[in-house]
Design an enzyme around this catalytic site. Structure first.
Site, PDB file in Angstrom:
ATOM      1  N   HIS A  26       0.844  -1.202   0.000  1.00 26.11           N
ATOM      2  CA  HIS A  26       0.000   0.000   0.000  1.00 26.11           C
ATOM      3  C   HIS A  26       0.878   1.250   0.000  1.00 26.11           C
ATOM      4  O   HIS A  26       1.185   1.822   1.038  1.00 26.11           O
ATOM      5  CB  HIS A  26      -0.939  -0.023   1.201  1.00 26.11           C
ATOM      6  CG  HIS A  26      -1.910  -1.159   1.140  1.00 26.11           C
ATOM      7  ND1 HIS A  26      -1.557  -2.443   1.490  1.00 26.11           N
ATOM      8  CD2 HIS A  26      -3.214  -1.209   0.746  1.00 26.11           C
ATOM      9  CE1 HIS A  26      -2.605  -3.242   1.330  1.00 26.11           C
ATOM     10  NE2 HIS A  26      -3.616  -2.517   0.878  1.00 26.11           N
ATOM     11  N   HIS A  66      -2.323  -1.643   6.936  1.00 24.81           N
ATOM     12  CA  HIS A  66      -1.811  -1.764   5.571  1.00 24.81           C
ATOM     13  C   HIS A  66      -0.681  -0.776   5.299  1.00 24.81           C
ATOM     14  O   HIS A  66       0.074  -0.946   4.335  1.00 24.81           O
ATOM     15  CB  HIS A  66      -2.936  -1.564   4.554  1.00 24.81           C
ATOM     16  CG  HIS A  66      -3.678  -0.282   4.718  1.00 24.81           C
ATOM     17  ND1 HIS A  66      -4.660  -0.103   5.655  1.00 24.81           N
ATOM     18  CD2 HIS A  66      -3.573   0.896   4.054  1.00 24.81           C
ATOM     19  CE1 HIS A  66      -5.146   1.118   5.564  1.00 24.81           C
ATOM     20  NE2 HIS A  66      -4.494   1.762   4.612  1.00 24.81           N
ATOM     21  N   GLY A 114      -4.811  -4.946  11.002  1.00 18.07           N
ATOM     22  CA  GLY A 114      -5.130  -5.221   9.610  1.00 18.07           C
ATOM     23  C   GLY A 114      -6.610  -5.017   9.380  1.00 18.07           C
ATOM     24  O   GLY A 114      -7.022  -4.183   8.563  1.00 18.07           O
ATOM     25  N   GLY A 156     -10.874   4.805   6.658  1.00 16.67           N
ATOM     26  CA  GLY A 156     -11.555   3.522   6.769  1.00 16.67           C
ATOM     27  C   GLY A 156     -11.709   3.063   8.204  1.00 16.67           C
ATOM     28  O   GLY A 156     -12.747   2.502   8.580  1.00 16.67           O
ATOM     29  N   ASN A 185      -6.897  11.639   4.416  1.00 15.39           N
ATOM     30  CA  ASN A 185      -6.557  11.930   3.016  1.00 15.39           C
ATOM     31  C   ASN A 185      -7.786  11.933   2.109  1.00 15.39           C
ATOM     32  O   ASN A 185      -7.676  12.184   0.904  1.00 15.39           O
ATOM     33  CB  ASN A 185      -5.510  10.935   2.490  1.00 15.39           C
ATOM     34  CG  ASN A 185      -5.969   9.487   2.583  1.00 15.39           C
ATOM     35  OD1 ASN A 185      -7.119   9.163   2.299  1.00 15.39           O
ATOM     36  ND2 ASN A 185      -5.055   8.601   2.975  1.00 15.39           N
ATOM     37  N   HIS A 259      -3.701   3.667  -3.944  1.00 13.06           N
ATOM     38  CA  HIS A 259      -3.947   3.072  -2.621  1.00 13.06           C
ATOM     39  C   HIS A 259      -3.177   1.782  -2.396  1.00 13.06           C
ATOM     40  O   HIS A 259      -2.375   1.687  -1.465  1.00 13.06           O
ATOM     41  CB  HIS A 259      -5.445   2.809  -2.433  1.00 13.06           C
ATOM     42  CG  HIS A 259      -5.749   2.028  -1.190  1.00 13.06           C
ATOM     43  ND1 HIS A 259      -5.912   2.622   0.042  1.00 13.06           N
ATOM     44  CD2 HIS A 259      -5.898   0.689  -0.983  1.00 13.06           C
ATOM     45  CE1 HIS A 259      -6.132   1.685   0.951  1.00 13.06           C
ATOM     46  NE2 HIS A 259      -6.144   0.511   0.355  1.00 13.06           N
ATOM     47  N   ARG A 350     -23.895 -19.664  35.282  1.00 13.53           N
ATOM     48  CA  ARG A 350     -23.526 -18.276  35.528  1.00 13.53           C
ATOM     49  C   ARG A 350     -23.356 -18.000  37.024  1.00 13.53           C
ATOM     50  O   ARG A 350     -22.511 -17.199  37.427  1.00 13.53           O
ATOM     51  CB  ARG A 350     -24.562 -17.321  34.923  1.00 13.53           C
ATOM     52  CG  ARG A 350     -25.972 -17.451  35.493  1.00 13.53           C
ATOM     53  CD  ARG A 350     -26.909 -16.414  34.915  1.00 13.53           C
ATOM     54  NE  ARG A 350     -28.276 -16.598  35.403  1.00 13.53           N
ATOM     55  CZ  ARG A 350     -29.262 -15.756  35.147  1.00 13.53           C
ATOM     56  NH1 ARG A 350     -29.031 -14.669  34.425  1.00 13.53           N
ATOM     57  NH2 ARG A 350     -30.472 -15.986  35.607  1.00 13.53           N
ATOM     58  N   SER A 377     -27.087  -9.877  34.708  1.00 15.31           N
ATOM     59  CA  SER A 377     -27.652 -10.998  33.952  1.00 15.31           C
ATOM     60  C   SER A 377     -26.641 -12.120  33.765  1.00 15.31           C
ATOM     61  O   SER A 377     -26.988 -13.292  33.827  1.00 15.31           O
ATOM     62  CB  SER A 377     -28.154 -10.523  32.583  1.00 15.31           C
ATOM     63  OG  SER A 377     -29.262  -9.669  32.715  1.00 15.31           O
ATOM     64  N   GLU A 404     -20.666  -4.869  22.211  1.00 14.71           N
ATOM     65  CA  GLU A 404     -19.975  -6.158  22.288  1.00 14.71           C
ATOM     66  C   GLU A 404     -18.678  -6.188  21.486  1.00 14.71           C
ATOM     67  O   GLU A 404     -17.666  -6.727  21.944  1.00 14.71           O
ATOM     68  CB  GLU A 404     -20.897  -7.294  21.797  1.00 14.71           C
ATOM     69  CG  GLU A 404     -22.078  -7.583  22.701  1.00 14.71           C
ATOM     70  CD  GLU A 404     -23.297  -6.762  22.344  1.00 14.71           C
ATOM     71  OE1 GLU A 404     -24.367  -7.026  22.927  1.00 14.71           O
ATOM     72  OE2 GLU A 404     -23.168  -5.856  21.483  1.00 14.71           O
ATOM     73  N   ASP A 462     -37.462 -15.825  25.524  1.00 13.88           N
ATOM     74  CA  ASP A 462     -36.846 -14.737  24.762  1.00 13.88           C
ATOM     75  C   ASP A 462     -36.916 -15.007  23.260  1.00 13.88           C
ATOM     76  O   ASP A 462     -36.647 -14.117  22.456  1.00 13.88           O
ATOM     77  CB  ASP A 462     -35.391 -14.534  25.191  1.00 13.88           C
ATOM     78  CG  ASP A 462     -35.294 -13.790  26.511  1.00 13.88           C
ATOM     79  OD1 ASP A 462     -36.175 -12.956  26.770  1.00 13.88           O
ATOM     80  OD2 ASP A 462     -34.356 -14.048  27.272  1.00 13.88           O
ATOM     81  N   HIS A 466     -32.636 -15.070  20.735  1.00 15.60           N
ATOM     82  CA  HIS A 466     -31.760 -15.259  21.890  1.00 15.60           C
ATOM     83  C   HIS A 466     -31.354 -16.723  22.090  1.00 15.60           C
ATOM     84  O   HIS A 466     -30.678 -17.043  23.058  1.00 15.60           O
ATOM     85  CB  HIS A 466     -32.445 -14.754  23.162  1.00 15.60           C
ATOM     86  CG  HIS A 466     -32.406 -13.269  23.322  1.00 15.60           C
ATOM     87  ND1 HIS A 466     -32.840 -12.403  22.346  1.00 15.60           N
ATOM     88  CD2 HIS A 466     -31.978 -12.482  24.351  1.00 15.60           C
ATOM     89  CE1 HIS A 466     -32.688 -11.153  22.763  1.00 15.60           C
ATOM     90  NE2 HIS A 466     -32.171 -11.172  23.969  1.00 15.60           N
ATOM     91  N   ARG A 512     -27.937 -20.554  32.056  1.00 16.97           N
ATOM     92  CA  ARG A 512     -28.747 -19.706  32.917  1.00 16.97           C
ATOM     93  C   ARG A 512     -29.510 -20.564  33.924  1.00 16.97           C
ATOM     94  O   ARG A 512     -29.715 -20.166  35.073  1.00 16.97           O
ATOM     95  CB  ARG A 512     -29.742 -18.884  32.090  1.00 16.97           C
ATOM     96  CG  ARG A 512     -30.589 -17.924  32.944  1.00 16.97           C
ATOM     97  CD  ARG A 512     -31.577 -17.132  32.124  1.00 16.97           C
ATOM     98  NE  ARG A 512     -32.654 -17.958  31.600  1.00 16.97           N
ATOM     99  CZ  ARG A 512     -33.726 -17.469  30.970  1.00 16.97           C
ATOM    100  NH1 ARG A 512     -33.818 -16.157  30.766  1.00 16.97           N
ATOM    101  NH2 ARG A 512     -34.664 -18.265  30.520  1.00 16.97           N
TER     102      ARG A 512
END
Length: 651
Positions: A26, A66, A114, A156, A185, A259, A350, A377, A404, A462, A466, A512
Site C-alpha cells: 500500500h 496496511h 489489519g 476507513g 486523506n 492506494h 452463571r 444478567s 460487544e 426470549d 436469543h 442460565r
C-alpha cells in the site's frame, strides 16, 4: 537540504522501494503518513530499542495496518531489530516484515492489526490499562506509569463500527493519554470518501467528549510535531486530524489508484529523482545518526525511570511490594477449591462462575473486566471491586455499554498492556458481534477470558433471537480458542486452571438454568474429555455430552442400563481433548461400542467425528419457538423419554 527534509525523503524512498521490491503493498497511505510517523518517532514516541518491553514505554498501534511499510522503515532507521534485509523481505513468507503488523513477529510492534477499526479499540484498552496502573502505583513525587498510547488511523478505520463504539467509551472515560493520529486523506479504495461518508468527524468526536486538533499540513514534519505536542497537553483523549495527500510525490498522488499498488521500476525511478535520491536500500550516516539520537534519548529515559523506581522502592516499600507482586501470578489453590466444590451443587453455570470468578479475583489483582450492559444478567463482575470510571480509576468492573464488538477488542488491548487478565461477558447468542476481535486474540495468543451465558435453547421465552444454536460450532472453529462448556463447578475450575496457566483466550459457555448435581471430576476435566460414568462392563453404548446435557445423559444412561451396558463421557473442552495422546483419546472414545451417541443443545457437526457414521446425534437442527425454557428444551427432543426411545430404536 536540512537533515529533517533529507530524513523524510529517505523514509519515503525506502518505503516505496520495499513495496516495489515486494511487488505489492500500500504505497498510498504509507507515503501519506510518512511525515506524521517521522515526527512521532523523532520527537514524541518514548521507546528503548534495547528493551522493547520497557514497562513505561509509549504504545503505538498502527490501526491502519496496511501502511506498515513506512512503520517497518522507521523501526529499522531508529534502531529496532529490523534490518535493511528484513525490509527487502517485505511480504516474504517467514520474514519479520509481513503484509500487516503482527504481534511477536516484528520487534517494536505492539499489536497485530489489519482489520480496520480493531486497532482503535485495542488502543482504548491499552489506555484504560495505563490509567489503572497509574492510579494504583503512582504517588506524590513518583509518576512511575505515565506513558502515552498513540494510534494511527485512516478514513476507513473511523468508518468501522468497532472504532466508533470504542471512541464513544473512551470519551466518556476521559482517557487523556490516548491520542489518535488521523490520516485524513479523503480517499478510500473505491474513490473519494464522500461517496460513502459526509459526516463532520471533528464535530462527531467533540460530541463524544474528545479534544480535536486540526493540522492542515499533514505532510509537513514540523506541523505534525507541533500538533502532537499540543495533543499531549489535553485532559481528554485527543483526535489529531492531519490533512494529508495519499501517495504524495507519485504521479498518482491524491487518487484512489495509488492506494494498494506498488510503483513499477520507471515510476520508482521518477519518484526517487524528485526526492534527490539515487541509492537503493541505503541510509546515509547523517540520517541514521539523526534518527538514533532519539533512540539514545529513549534509552536515557528508561535508565532514568529505573533510577526513579529504585528511589520509589526505598521511599514507598509497601507500594513497591504491591507493584512487584502485581506481576506475580501466584497460583490459586484450585485443587482446594475443587475439593470443596460440593458446596455449589445445583447452581446454574452463571451462578457458579460468579462465585469462582470472585474467588480468583480476591487473589489476583490483575483480574479486571466487564460486560456489555449485562452485569447482573451474566454475573460476570467482581464484588466490592468498584466501577471503573473517571472518578475511580481503581475500579475493576468496566461498564462497556451495549458495545460487544468494542468490548472484546478493548480487552485485547488491556491484555496487551502488561500482565492483566481481562474478561468480558455477554449472552452466547450475541457472541457473533465479537468474532473479529476473538480471532485476533487467538492469533496473538492473548490471555483473555470470555464468559458467555444463556447457553442454549433453554432461554425459552426470549425466542429464537436469543437462542444460541450455531454459536458453539462457530466458537470451536477458532484456531487457538479453548471453549469450555462445563457441567459443574469442577469442570469450570478446570477451565480456569487452563486459562491461568496457558497462553491464549478461553471461552466459558455457561447456563442460565440450574445444571443439577453431576459431580464432575476436576483432574480428569483438565484433559478436555473423560469418562464421567464408566460402564459396568465393556460399553455397548457410549453417550457424549457437554454442559447442561451431561446431567440428562446420566439420567438416560441410568434408564438404558436396565438392558444395556452404558458409559457417559463428559467433553467440557473438545479442543483440549484433541491435544491429548492418542492412547488417552482411544480410552475415552471407546470405539468398540455398538453405538455412540452425542447429546448437545447445538447444531455442531463436530460430533460426527466422535459418534461415527452409524452414531446418533441429539442436537438442535432448527430454530425453536418462544416458550418456557423447560418446554422448549423438551420439545426439541432434550428429554429422557425421547432420547431413550431414539437410542433403543437405533440399537
Amino acid at each position: 537540504m536540512n537533515i529533517v527534509d533529507k530524513t523524510l525523503n529517505y523514509v519515503k524512498s525506502i518505503t516505496a522501494q520495499i513495496i516495489s521490491n515486494a511487488g505489492s503493498g500500500h504505497t498510498g497511505s504509507s507515503l501519506g503518513i510518512s511525515a506524521i510517523m517521522l515526527a512521532l518517532f523523532k520527537n514524541h514516541y518514548n521507546f528503548d530499542v534495547s528493551d522493547t518491553d520497557f514497562m513505561n514505554r509509549d504504545r503505538l498501534v498502527l490501526s491502519s495496518g496496511h501502511a506498515c511499510p513506512v512503520y517497518y522503515t522507521l523501526l529499522s532507521m531508529f534502531g529496532f531489530d529490523v534490518s535493511l534485509q528484513d525490509l527487502k523481505n517485505l511480504r516474504v513468507l517467514g520474514s519479520k516484515t509481513p503484509g500487516h503488523p503482527e504481534y511477536r513477529v516484528t520487534d517494536g510492534v505492539e499489536v497485530s492489526t489489519g482489520p480496520l477499526g480493531q486497532g482503535v479499540a485495542n488502543a482504548v484498552g491499552l489506555a484504560i490499562a495505563q490509567t489503572l496502573m497509574a492510579e494504583k502505583f503512582n504517588c506524590v513525587g513518583f509518576s512511575i506509569i505515565n506513558n502515552y498510547t498513540y494510534c494511527l488511523v485512516g478514513d476507513g478505520d473511523l468508518m468501522e463500527g468497532v472504532a466508533q463504539e470504542a471512541c464513544s467509551l473512551a470519551g466518556n472515560l476521559k482517557l487523556n493519554k490516548l491520542i489518535l493520529l488521523y490520516d485524513a486523506n479523503d480517499v478510500t479504495i473505491d474513490g473519494s470518501v464522500n461517496l460513502s461518508n459526509k459526516e463532520n468527524i471533528a464535530k462527531k468526536f467533540k460530541a463524544m467528549g474528545w479534544n480535536v486538533i486540526k493540522c492542515r499540513k499533514g505532510n509537513d514534519f514540523y506541523a505534525c510535531s507541533r500538533a502532537i505536542a499540543r495533543a499531549k497537553k489535553s485532559d481528554k483523549p485527543t483526535l489529531v486530524i492531519f490533512k494529508t495527500t495519499i501517495g504524495i510525490g507519485t504521479d498518482k498522488e491524491g487518487t484512489s489508484s495509488i492506494h494498494g499498488v506498488a510503483l513499477n521500476s520507471e515510476e520508482l525511478k521518477t519518484f526517487n529523482k524528485k526526492l534527490g535520491i539515487e541509492e537503493s536500500f541505503y541510509i546515509p550516516n547523517d540520517v541514521r545518526d539523526y534518527c538514533m539520537s532519539s533512540s539514545r534519548r529513549g534509552k536515557l529515559n528508561h535508565e532514568k525511570w529505573n533510577q526513579d523506581l529504585a528511589v520509589y522502592a526505598t521511599s514507598n516499600p509497601d507500594l513497591y511490594r504491591q507493584f512487584v507482586n502485581f506481576f506475580d501470578r501466584k497460583r490459586v489453590d484450585i485443587d482446594k477449591l475443587a475439593r470443596s466444590s460440593y458446596k455449589w451443587e445445583g447452581l446454574s453455570g452463571r451462578e457458579l462462575n460468579h462465585i469462582i470468578l470472585n474467588e480468583f479475583a480476591s487473589k489476583l489483582p490483575q483480574l479486571i473486566g466487564g460486560t456489555a450492559d449485562l452485569m447482573h444478567s451474566t454475573g460476570a463482575y467482581i464484588e466490592n471491586g468498584g466501577h471503573y470510571n473517571t472518578g475511580n480509576r481503581r475500579g475493576r468492573n468496566i461498564h462497556f455499554g451495549v458495545r460487544e464488538h468494542a468490548m472484546s477488542a478493548i480487552v485485547n488491548g488491556i491484555s496487551l498492556y502488561e500482565d492483566f487478565i481481562p474478561f468480558c461477558s455477554t449472552f452466547l447468542s450475541f457472541a457473533n458481534y465479537m468474532y473479529p476481535s476473538i480471532r485476533l486474540a487467538c492469533s496473538m495468543k492473548l490471555n483473555v477470558m470470555y464468559f458467555f451465558t444463556h447457553d442454549s435453547i433453554f432461554v425459552g421465552q426470549d425466542g429464537i433471537s436469543h437462542q444460541p444454536i450455531e454459536q458453539l460450532s462457530q466458537l470451536r472453529s477458532f484456531i487457538g480458542l479453548k471453549v469450555f462448556r462445563s457441567c459443574d463447578a469442577n469442570e469450570l475450575l478446570a477451565g480456569y486452571d487452563y486459562a491461568l496457566t496457558n497462553n491464549g483466550p478461553v471461552a466459558f459457555v455457561l447456563s442460565r438454568q440450574p445444571m443439577g448435581v453431576v459431580e464432575g471430576l476436576y483432574d480428569e476435566a483438565r484433559q478436555g474429555g473423560y469418562i464421567i460414568k464408566p460402564a459396568q462392563k465393556e460399553a455397548e453404548v457410549v453417550i457424549f455430552a457437554t454442559g447442561s446435557e451431561v446431567k440428562l445423559a446420566l439420567n438416560v444412561a441410568k434408564e438404558l442400563e436396565k438392558k444395556h451396558s452404558v458409559s457417559v463421557v463428559s467433553m467440557p473442552c473438545i479442543e483440549l481433548f484433541e491435544e491429548q495422546t492418542q492412547a488417552y483419546k482411544n480410552k475415552v472414545l471407546q470405539k468398540s461400542a455398538k453405538l455412540r451417541v452425542a447429546i448437545e443443545a447445538s447444531n455442531d457437526k463436530i460430533w460426527h467425528k466422535y459418534v461415527g457414521e452409524n452414531g446418533l446425534i441429539i442436537g438442535v437442527n432448527d430454530y425453536q419457538g418462544s416458550g418456557k425454557g423447560e418446554e422448549v428444551y423438551s420439545k426439541a427432543g432434550f428429554n429422557e423419554k425421547d432420547i431413550v426411545k431414539a437410542i433403543t430404536k437405533r440399537l
